[in-house]
Design a protein around this motif. Structure first.
Motif, short mmCIF file in Angstrom:
data_model
loop_
_atom_site.label_atom_id
_atom_site.label_comp_id
_atom_site.label_asym_id
_atom_site.label_seq_id
_atom_site.Cartn_x
_atom_site.Cartn_y
_atom_site.Cartn_z
N THR A 125 0.97 -1.43 0.59
CA THR A 125 -0.11 -0.08 0.26
C THR A 125 0.36 0.81 -0.12
O THR A 125 1.39 1.48 0.37
CB THR A 125 -0.64 0.33 1.01
N ASN A 126 0.61 2.16 -0.70
CA ASN A 126 1.29 3.62 -0.57
C ASN A 126 0.64 4.70 0.15
O ASN A 126 0.24 4.12 1.77
CB ASN A 126 0.71 4.13 -2.25
N PRO A 127 2.12 5.65 0.42
CA PRO A 127 1.66 5.84 1.86
C PRO A 127 0.23 6.71 2.10
O PRO A 127 -0.74 6.58 3.24
CB PRO A 127 2.47 7.24 2.29
N ASP A 128 -0.42 6.97 0.75
CA ASP A 128 -1.75 7.65 1.04
C ASP A 128 -2.81 7.05 0.74
O ASP A 128 -3.89 7.15 0.97
CB ASP A 128 -2.15 9.08 -0.29
N GLY A 129 -2.13 5.31 0.98
CA GLY A 129 -3.39 4.27 0.87
C GLY A 129 -4.14 3.43 0.14
O GLY A 129 -5.01 2.68 -0.01
N SER A 130 -4.06 4.10 -1.17
CA SER A 130 -3.30 3.46 -2.57
C SER A 130 -3.05 2.27 -3.00
O SER A 130 -1.56 2.00 -1.88
CB SER A 130 -3.02 4.84 -3.38
N GLU A 131 -3.51 1.42 -3.53
CA GLU A 131 -2.54 0.28 -4.16
C GLU A 131 -1.99 0.36 -4.74
O GLU A 131 -1.44 1.07 -5.47
CB GLU A 131 -3.48 -0.67 -4.05
N ALA A 132 -0.44 -0.19 -4.27
CA ALA A 132 0.51 0.34 -4.93
C ALA A 132 1.02 -0.91 -6.27
O ALA A 132 0.56 -2.07 -6.23
CB ALA A 132 1.88 0.32 -4.42
#
Length: 362
Positions: free
Chosen positions: A164-171
């Motif tokens: 997960t990216n720091p903004d909560g989106s899926e990496a």
């Protein structure tokens, strides 16, 4: 009163008769120990008159000194005899050769890869490298794999767990590269044509049998320039095979095939003899698939920022481990990962004889 002369004679006889250091120590304890015969005489001095004590004490001390001297002399004699016996029984013959010490050797996979690199370097190819862990774009998208291609599934490719990216989106999900074609993509995106490289390295796929392992080695090649055609590809591969198998009798054929990243695509077969339970390249009437190749697909060139109307190119890929099996007669690919030192000693190669065009390959 004890006869000191008789006692001395008896103790000295026991000292002389002692056959080893243990027996001698027993005589010492019996005579000079806390409860020994001579030590006991010293304890009787307290009951005597001063004149008697003086005379008797001097005689006992002389006896004790004589016995101690005899003990020391006998001990030195026994120690010398024991040392002489040990030297006689433990003689080292310096004329014998030294024990064999095993030498390290180059693993057949690395030997095969070094041979392949040496051949392509002689043909003007540079060596390019890239990361083992890569992303979907470099491993699939840039190579013209459609979204639902089977190679993108878990049963074919080792994917890492979703992040997960720091903004909560899926990496973007990372993976272990399934081919060294990722190195070709990175090279085309970072260099301008003309390009002539090989990409040796380790690759990973969900596969395991006598001729496939989950981890294996590839050497892929890429040439990008103006006016490149299939004739250049055929000459390059036939020249390589003749040098690698060290024979001029290599006969090959191309069979139409499909790879997402090349068009047209082909499987290259080499003529061989399968009789006798052994594959012999350069003779016989059988055919063996040995590598995949083709002209680089225009979509791949566009994805890497190269104009397909101006530049063309070819690419090929082959398994290092499988070529080593064919050249050196190895029946099972899995033996290369068994960590059996006996197998390595049988197939291993000297680290001081690196393959090169001058002194030879194998």
């Amino acid at each position: 009163m004890t006869d000191l002369t008789l006692l001395e004679s008896d103790v000295l006889a026991q000292v002389a008769a002692a056959a080893d250091l243990a027996a001698l120590d027993a005589v010492r304890v019996a005579a000079l120990g806390k409860t020994g015969s001579i030590s006991g005489l010293l304890k009787t001095l307290g009951a005597m008159s001063p004149d008697e004590r003086k005379e008797r004490g001097a005689a006992i001390n002389v006896l004790r000194d004589r016995v101690q001297t005899a003990l020391n002399d006998r001990k030195a004699s026994l120690e010398t005899a024991a040392l002489d016996a040990r030297l006689a029984s433990e003689t080292l013959d310096l004329t014998l050769p030294a024990p064999f010490r095993r030498k390290g050797s180059v693993h057949p996979t690395m030997q095969t890869m070094d041979e392949m690199v040496a051949i392509f370097a002689e043909m003007g190819f540079a060596v390019a490298e890239g990361p083992d862990i890569d992303d979907d774009f470099h491993n699939f998208t840039a190579l013209n794999f459609p979204p639902k291609h089977p190679a993108r599934e878990m049963h074919d490719t080792f994917f890492f767990n979703p992040q997960t990216n720091p903004d909560g989106s899926e990496a973007e999900r990372m993976l272990l590269r399934t081919h060294t074609s990722t190195v070709q993509v990175r090279t085309m995106m970072s260099q301008k044509p003309p390009i002539r490289i090989i990409a040796p390295g380790r690759t990973y796929r969900c596969d395991n049998d006598a001729t496939h392992t989950p981890v294996f080695h590839q050497v892929e090649g890429l040439v990008i320039d103006k006016g490149i055609h299939m004739g250049h590809l055929k000459w390059t591969l036939e020249t390589f095979l003749a040098r690698f198998f060290e024979t001029d009798a290599v006969t090959t054929q191309f069979r139409p095939h499909h790879f997402p990243f090349t068009e047209p695509s082909a499987e290259m077969d080499v003529q061989c003899d399968r009789s006798g339970g052994e594959i012999k390249i350069g003779q016989g009437t059988s055919w063996l698939e040995i590598l995949g190749c083709g002209m680089v697909h225009p979509n791949v060139l566009r994805a890497c920022g190269i104009d397909p109307d101006e530049y063309q190119g070819f690419a090929f890929g082959m398994g290092v481990d499988r070529l080593g099996m064919l050249k050196y007669g190895m029946p099972d690919l899995r033996d290369m990962w068994s960590s059996d030192s006996r197998w390595l000693a049988h197939y291993g190669f000297s680290a001081f004889a690196a393959p090169n065009a001058a002194s030879g390959l194998s």
